[in-house]
Design a protein around this motif. Structure first.
Motif, short mmCIF file in Angstrom:
data_model
loop_
_atom_site.label_atom_id
_atom_site.label_comp_id
_atom_site.label_asym_id
_atom_site.label_seq_id
_atom_site.Cartn_x
_atom_site.Cartn_y
_atom_site.Cartn_z
N GLY A 13 2.67 12.42 -9.91
CA GLY A 13 2.32 13.48 -10.08
C GLY A 13 0.90 13.58 -9.56
N LYS A 14 0.41 12.64 -9.13
CA LYS A 14 -1.14 12.61 -8.80
C LYS A 14 -1.04 13.13 -7.17
CE LYS A 14 -2.33 8.75 -11.78
NZ LYS A 14 -2.39 7.40 -11.86
N THR A 15 -2.53 13.54 -7.04
CA THR A 15 -2.88 13.78 -5.65
C THR A 15 -3.22 12.74 -4.82
OG1 THR A 15 -3.42 16.00 -6.43
CG2 THR A 15 -4.23 15.55 -4.32
N ILE A 16 -2.67 12.46 -3.56
CA ILE A 16 -3.24 11.46 -2.67
C ILE A 16 -3.67 11.92 -1.58
CG2 ILE A 16 -1.49 9.80 -3.69
CD1 ILE A 16 0.31 10.37 -1.54
N ASN A 17 -4.45 11.28 -0.81
CA ASN A 17 -5.24 11.70 0.50
C ASN A 17 -4.45 11.02 1.55
OD1 ASN A 17 -7.03 12.00 2.83
ND2 ASN A 17 -8.64 12.55 1.34
N CYS A 18 -3.92 11.83 2.48
CA CYS A 18 -3.54 11.30 3.78
C CYS A 18 -3.98 11.90 5.08
CB CYS A 18 -1.90 11.64 3.94
SG CYS A 18 -1.12 10.87 2.30
N ASN A 19 -4.81 10.94 5.54
CA ASN A 19 -5.71 11.57 6.92
C ASN A 19 -6.44 12.75 6.48
OD1 ASN A 19 -4.84 9.25 8.38
ND2 ASN A 19 -3.01 10.37 9.01
N GLY A 20 -7.11 12.92 5.39
CA GLY A 20 -7.67 14.14 5.05
C GLY A 20 -7.11 15.49 4.63
N ASN B 198 0.78 -1.04 0.17
CA ASN B 198 -0.02 -0.16 0.14
C ASN B 198 0.84 1.18 0.12
OD1 ASN B 198 -2.49 1.54 0.34
ND2 ASN B 198 -1.70 2.02 2.25
N MET B 199 2.03 1.35 0.72
CA MET B 199 2.74 2.33 0.77
C MET B 199 3.52 2.55 -0.45
SD MET B 199 5.65 3.27 3.71
CE MET B 199 6.74 1.95 3.20
N MET B 200 3.98 1.64 -1.06
CA MET B 200 4.68 1.78 -2.42
C MET B 200 3.73 2.28 -3.41
SD MET B 200 7.51 1.38 -1.55
CE MET B 200 8.43 1.25 -3.10
N ALA B 201 2.41 1.98 -3.45
CA ALA B 201 1.55 2.21 -4.43
C ALA B 201 1.31 3.73 -4.19
CB ALA B 201 0.04 1.50 -4.25
N VAL B 202 1.17 4.07 -2.89
CA VAL B 202 1.11 5.54 -2.68
C VAL B 202 2.27 6.32 -3.17
CG1 VAL B 202 1.11 7.35 -0.82
CG2 VAL B 202 -0.60 5.16 -0.64
N SER C 123 2.49 5.97 4.88
CA SER C 123 2.01 4.58 5.35
C SER C 123 0.52 5.05 6.00
CB SER C 123 2.63 3.98 6.61
OG SER C 123 2.91 4.61 7.71
N SER C 124 0.27 6.35 6.20
CA SER C 124 -1.18 6.94 6.67
C SER C 124 -1.94 7.31 5.24
CB SER C 124 -1.02 7.91 7.60
OG SER C 124 -0.22 9.06 6.81
N CYS C 125 -1.64 7.18 4.30
CA CYS C 125 -2.04 7.54 3.07
C CYS C 125 -2.93 6.61 2.19
CB CYS C 125 -1.14 8.18 2.03
SG CYS C 125 -0.24 9.45 2.71
N LYS C 126 -3.81 6.72 1.48
CA LYS C 126 -4.55 5.89 0.48
C LYS C 126 -4.53 6.42 -0.64
CE LYS C 126 -7.38 4.22 4.43
NZ LYS C 126 -8.01 2.95 4.68
N THR D 48 8.26 9.73 3.91
CA THR D 48 7.76 10.77 4.54
C THR D 48 7.49 11.72 3.74
OG1 THR D 48 8.46 10.05 6.79
CG2 THR D 48 7.57 12.28 6.69
N PHE D 49 6.35 12.61 3.29
CA PHE D 49 6.09 13.68 2.67
C PHE D 49 6.29 14.98 3.78
CE2 PHE D 49 3.22 10.52 1.06
CZ PHE D 49 3.84 10.41 -0.17
#
Length: 109
Positions: free
Chosen positions: A66-73, A55-59, A106-109, A89-90
């Motif tokens: 260049g895509k936007t991902i969501n991490c805890n809102g 999951n973390m590697m996919a994020v 790891s907290s992102c989807k 870490t971002f």
């Protein structure tokens, strides 16, 4: 393959208990069950860790594309955050409202 090997080891362990110890049947079964539970716990932990890593590697891959991902809102993209590849870490970029903010991948989807 490693999981099958683990089950074979438990079987050999039980056979060695059966032929080379003076434990009664109940003690042998209990001892073998405990060893089997430990091995199954290790298998479950490895499976969970692999899923978390995937999951973390996919994020990280989405971020690098260049895509936007969501991490805890919080929306994370390459225009607002940099990626620390050592810790995955971002980190908020300078001159952005998110400067200095650190978010684990790891907290992102």
């Amino acid at each position: 393959m490693a999981y099958i090997l683990g089950l074979i080891v438990v079987g050999l362990f039980f056979l060695s208990l059966h032929y080379f110890t003076e434990l009664n049947h109940k003690q042998k079964v209990l001892t073998s069950s405990i060893v089997l539970a430990i091995i199954l716990g290790a298998i479950a932990f490895n499976t969970y860790s692999d899923a978390q890593r995937d999951n973390m590697m996919a994020v990280v891959t989405k971020f690098n594309q260049g895509k936007t991902i969501n991490c805890n809102g919080i929306d994370v993209n390459s225009s607002l955050y940099d990626l620390s590849t050592g810790t995955f870490t971002f980190i908020g970029r300078e001159n952005t409202p998110n400067y200095g903010q650190m978010i684990s991948a790891s907290s992102c989807k």
